[in-house]
Design a protein around this motif. Structure first.
Motif, mmCIF file in Angstrom:
data_model
loop_
_atom_site.group_PDB
_atom_site.id
_atom_site.type_symbol
_atom_site.label_atom_id
_atom_site.label_comp_id
_atom_site.label_asym_id
_atom_site.label_seq_id
_atom_site.Cartn_x
_atom_site.Cartn_y
_atom_site.Cartn_z
ATOM 1 N N THR A 178 -64.196 55.852 9.775
ATOM 2 C CA THR A 178 -63.398 54.622 9.696
ATOM 3 C C THR A 178 -63.494 54.007 8.303
ATOM 4 O O THR A 178 -62.475 53.632 7.706
ATOM 5 C CB THR A 178 -63.897 53.600 10.746
ATOM 6 O OG1 THR A 178 -63.881 54.220 12.008
ATOM 7 C CG2 THR A 178 -63.011 52.370 10.776
ATOM 8 N N MET A 179 -64.731 53.916 7.781
ATOM 9 C CA MET A 179 -64.899 53.286 6.460
ATOM 10 C C MET A 179 -64.189 54.092 5.373
ATOM 11 O O MET A 179 -63.529 53.521 4.503
ATOM 12 C CB MET A 179 -66.391 53.125 6.140
ATOM 13 C CG MET A 179 -67.039 51.976 6.904
ATOM 14 S SD MET A 179 -68.700 51.593 6.334
ATOM 15 C CE MET A 179 -69.686 52.749 7.250
ATOM 16 N N GLU A 183 -60.898 52.865 2.802
ATOM 17 C CA GLU A 183 -60.982 52.927 1.337
ATOM 18 C C GLU A 183 -61.455 51.617 0.715
ATOM 19 O O GLU A 183 -60.832 51.077 -0.196
ATOM 20 C CB GLU A 183 -59.614 53.310 0.757
ATOM 21 C CG GLU A 183 -59.201 54.710 1.183
ATOM 22 C CD GLU A 183 -57.821 55.086 0.691
ATOM 23 O OE1 GLU A 183 -56.948 54.207 0.658
ATOM 24 O OE2 GLU A 183 -57.646 56.270 0.332
ATOM 25 N N GLY A 184 -62.526 51.073 1.237
ATOM 26 C CA GLY A 184 -63.134 49.886 0.624
ATOM 27 C C GLY A 184 -62.534 48.567 1.076
ATOM 28 O O GLY A 184 -63.004 47.504 0.666
ATOM 29 N N LYS A 185 -61.499 48.617 1.902
ATOM 30 C CA LYS A 185 -60.871 47.345 2.329
ATOM 31 C C LYS A 185 -61.747 46.614 3.356
ATOM 32 O O LYS A 185 -62.485 47.239 4.114
ATOM 33 C CB LYS A 185 -59.496 47.636 2.945
ATOM 34 C CG LYS A 185 -58.444 47.917 1.895
ATOM 35 C CD LYS A 185 -57.066 47.945 2.534
ATOM 36 C CE LYS A 185 -56.166 48.966 1.873
ATOM 37 N NZ LYS A 185 -56.309 50.334 2.356
ATOM 38 N N LEU A 186 -61.608 45.275 3.386
ATOM 39 C CA LEU A 186 -62.383 44.449 4.311
ATOM 40 C C LEU A 186 -61.427 43.627 5.183
ATOM 41 O O LEU A 186 -60.312 43.354 4.751
ATOM 42 C CB LEU A 186 -63.292 43.492 3.516
ATOM 43 C CG LEU A 186 -64.417 44.148 2.714
ATOM 44 C CD1 LEU A 186 -65.129 43.094 1.888
ATOM 45 C CD2 LEU A 186 -65.408 44.877 3.614
ATOM 46 N N VAL A 216 -69.106 46.470 12.150
ATOM 47 C CA VAL A 216 -68.469 45.355 11.442
ATOM 48 C C VAL A 216 -68.953 45.401 10.001
ATOM 49 O O VAL A 216 -70.167 45.472 9.755
ATOM 50 C CB VAL A 216 -68.844 43.992 12.077
ATOM 51 C CG1 VAL A 216 -68.318 42.838 11.215
ATOM 52 C CG2 VAL A 216 -68.283 43.881 13.489
ATOM 53 N N VAL A 217 -68.054 45.424 9.062
ATOM 54 C CA VAL A 217 -68.432 45.370 7.639
ATOM 55 C C VAL A 217 -67.593 44.272 6.991
ATOM 56 O O VAL A 217 -66.373 44.234 7.159
ATOM 57 C CB VAL A 217 -68.169 46.718 6.915
ATOM 58 C CG1 VAL A 217 -68.597 46.631 5.446
ATOM 59 C CG2 VAL A 217 -68.883 47.861 7.605
ATOM 60 N N GLY A 298 -68.006 54.637 0.652
ATOM 61 C CA GLY A 298 -67.141 53.988 -0.344
ATOM 62 C C GLY A 298 -67.232 52.469 -0.414
ATOM 63 O O GLY A 298 -66.323 51.818 -0.923
ATOM 64 N N TYR A 299 -68.318 51.875 0.099
ATOM 65 C CA TYR A 299 -68.494 50.421 0.007
ATOM 66 C C TYR A 299 -69.712 50.096 -0.863
ATOM 67 O O TYR A 299 -70.685 50.862 -0.894
ATOM 68 C CB TYR A 299 -68.663 49.811 1.410
ATOM 69 C CG TYR A 299 -67.343 49.741 2.164
ATOM 70 C CD1 TYR A 299 -66.593 48.574 2.192
ATOM 71 C CD2 TYR A 299 -66.857 50.861 2.829
ATOM 72 C CE1 TYR A 299 -65.374 48.517 2.873
ATOM 73 C CE2 TYR A 299 -65.645 50.820 3.508
ATOM 74 C CZ TYR A 299 -64.905 49.643 3.531
ATOM 75 O OH TYR A 299 -63.702 49.584 4.189
ATOM 76 N N ASP A 300 -69.653 48.952 -1.572
ATOM 77 C CA ASP A 300 -70.751 48.560 -2.455
ATOM 78 C C ASP A 300 -71.753 47.701 -1.675
ATOM 79 O O ASP A 300 -71.447 46.557 -1.310
ATOM 80 C CB ASP A 300 -70.166 47.762 -3.634
ATOM 81 C CG ASP A 300 -71.243 47.337 -4.635
ATOM 82 O OD1 ASP A 300 -72.445 47.517 -4.307
ATOM 83 O OD2 ASP A 300 -70.872 46.828 -5.706
ATOM 84 N N PRO A 301 -72.965 48.231 -1.418
ATOM 85 C CA PRO A 301 -73.939 47.486 -0.605
ATOM 86 C C PRO A 301 -74.423 46.192 -1.266
ATOM 87 O O PRO A 301 -75.039 45.358 -0.602
ATOM 88 C CB PRO A 301 -75.096 48.479 -0.441
ATOM 89 C CG PRO A 301 -74.885 49.537 -1.435
ATOM 90 C CD PRO A 301 -73.462 49.533 -1.869
ATOM 91 N N ASN A 302 -74.142 46.028 -2.560
ATOM 92 C CA ASN A 302 -74.520 44.768 -3.196
ATOM 93 C C ASN A 302 -73.504 43.670 -2.908
ATOM 94 O O ASN A 302 -73.792 42.491 -3.087
ATOM 95 C CB ASN A 302 -74.633 44.952 -4.711
ATOM 96 C CG ASN A 302 -75.797 45.876 -5.045
ATOM 97 O OD1 ASN A 302 -76.890 45.717 -4.493
ATOM 98 N ND2 ASN A 302 -75.551 46.856 -5.906
#
Ligand code: FA5
Length: 343
Positions: A178-179, A183-186, A216-217, A298-302
């Protein structure tokens, strides 16, 4: 000839009158009116008559023919009607007799529970997605922070198809799929129900069972969001008075991780056989999405955080309906399914 015609008519009348079937009537029609019938045979003798007599006799013969014709038609109508009436009488059904009844099917309790779980999360704004049951090592393990040498791969005994492909051991690979698709979208806010497979087999563990994954992100997601969500889920499924507790645990793909228990619905937390006298029953695993998993997908954990959970659908159904043996759900025994007709 006139007398003969008259006696033919009288004889025909008698026979028509006593004919009791259509076949009999047909036969006598041929005998009187057919090409080799009595009237035709008689008319052949017209040659011996005088020219004056011929038209008189011809006319009379036609009148006799027509009368026989009309009488047979009438009788035919009558016999047809009678035949129909007899048939209807024979085939009549007694609508006052009691019916034989028919069994009505019902949904499997697992389907009922799965749908209720889906509804609960849809009402909280979640989207439902599905993933494949045949997975590869990347999605089932590697992307979930479980490299090839990781000892936690033994936690879930896996059915391998080839060296690379396997039957997914949990629904967590859908998190990664899913993530990557997003492609990085929230935000990411999904639940994913489906079958999973493990080398497990006892009254509370099945080799094929179902999980419902949640993910959930977004920005500023905390463990409190996870706990609040799961409490709402537990109360919607089991009643407003239910409590949950999070016990520290370990999953390579979440940090921190927790096993989540619900206060026992059989004894209200007092302690009984179902909860092994503890007052609590484990229903799911959960935690904050591990930074490595966010990175792999593909997500930035910071910048973003996430929580995830995996609920055992059978476990919820067993608890909800007091089912002691998980295999009862798959037995196809009508005595089990009958109890759930009507949901
Ligand atoms: C997992 O499968 C993790 N993927 C869950 C998770 C997802 C954790 C996201 C963190 C974040 P676990 O192996 O504990 O975890 O299984 C989750 C639930 O599935 C268990 O609580 C239990 O309810 C159910 N379960 C596990 N094995 C079986 C089995 N063999 N038969 C029936 N239910 C099972």
């Amino acid at each position: 000839m006139k007398n003969e015609l008259n006696s033919i008519l009288q004889a025909a009348k008698k026979e028509i009158d006593s004919a009791s079937s259509l076949a009999q009537l047909n036969e006598l029609k041929v005998n009187y009116l057919g090409k080799k019938g009595e009237i035709t045979t008689l008319l052949r003798q017209m040659g011996s008559l005088s020219p004056e007599e011929r038209p008189v006799m011809g006319k009379l013969a036609n009148e006799v023919k027509e009368e026989i014709q009309s009488l047979t038609e009438k009788k035919e109508d009558y016999l047809k009607q009678k035949e129909l009436e007899d048939k209807l009488l024979k085939e009549s059904i007694d609508i006052t007799l009691p019916g034989t009844g028919r069994n009505i099917g019902g949904l499997n309790p697992l389907t009922i529970v799965k749908r209720a779980m889906e509804e609960t999360f849809i009402s909280m704004g979640y989207e439902i997605v599905e993933g494949p049951e045949i997975e590869n090592e990347f999605y089932n393990f590697e992307a979930l922070n479980l490299p090839a040498t990781h000892p936690a791969r033994d936690m879930q005994d896996t059915f391998y198809i080839t060296d690379e492909f396997l039957l997914r051991t949990h629904t967590s690979p859908v998190q990664v799929r899913t993530m990557l698709k997003k492609e990085g979208k929230l935000p990411v806010k999904i639940v994913s129900p489906g079958r999973v497979f493990r080398k497990d087999d006892d009254p509370t563990h099945s080799p094929v069972f179902q999980q419902l994954e949640g993910l959930v992100v977004d920005e500023n997601i905390t463990m409190a969001d996870l706990k609040g969500t799961l409490l709402l889920f537990a109360q919607k499924m089991f009643g407003k008075d239910k409590k949950i507790r999070l016990r520290p645990s370990y999953f390579p793909f979440t940090e921190p991780s927790a096993e989540v228990d619900i206060s026992c619905i059989m004894c209200d937390g007092d302690g009984c056989g179902t909860c092994s006298q503890t007052g609590w029953v484990e229903i799911l695993g959960a935690g904050m999405v591990h930074p490595n998993v966010l990175k792999n997908a593909g997500y930035d954990p910071n910048k973003v955080q996430g929580f995830a959970f995996g609920i055992g659908i059978e476990r919820v159904a067993m608890l909800k309906y007091g089912v002691k043996d998980i295999r009862d759900f798959y037995s196809g025994d009508i005595r089990v399914s009958k109890q759930f007709i009507g949901g």
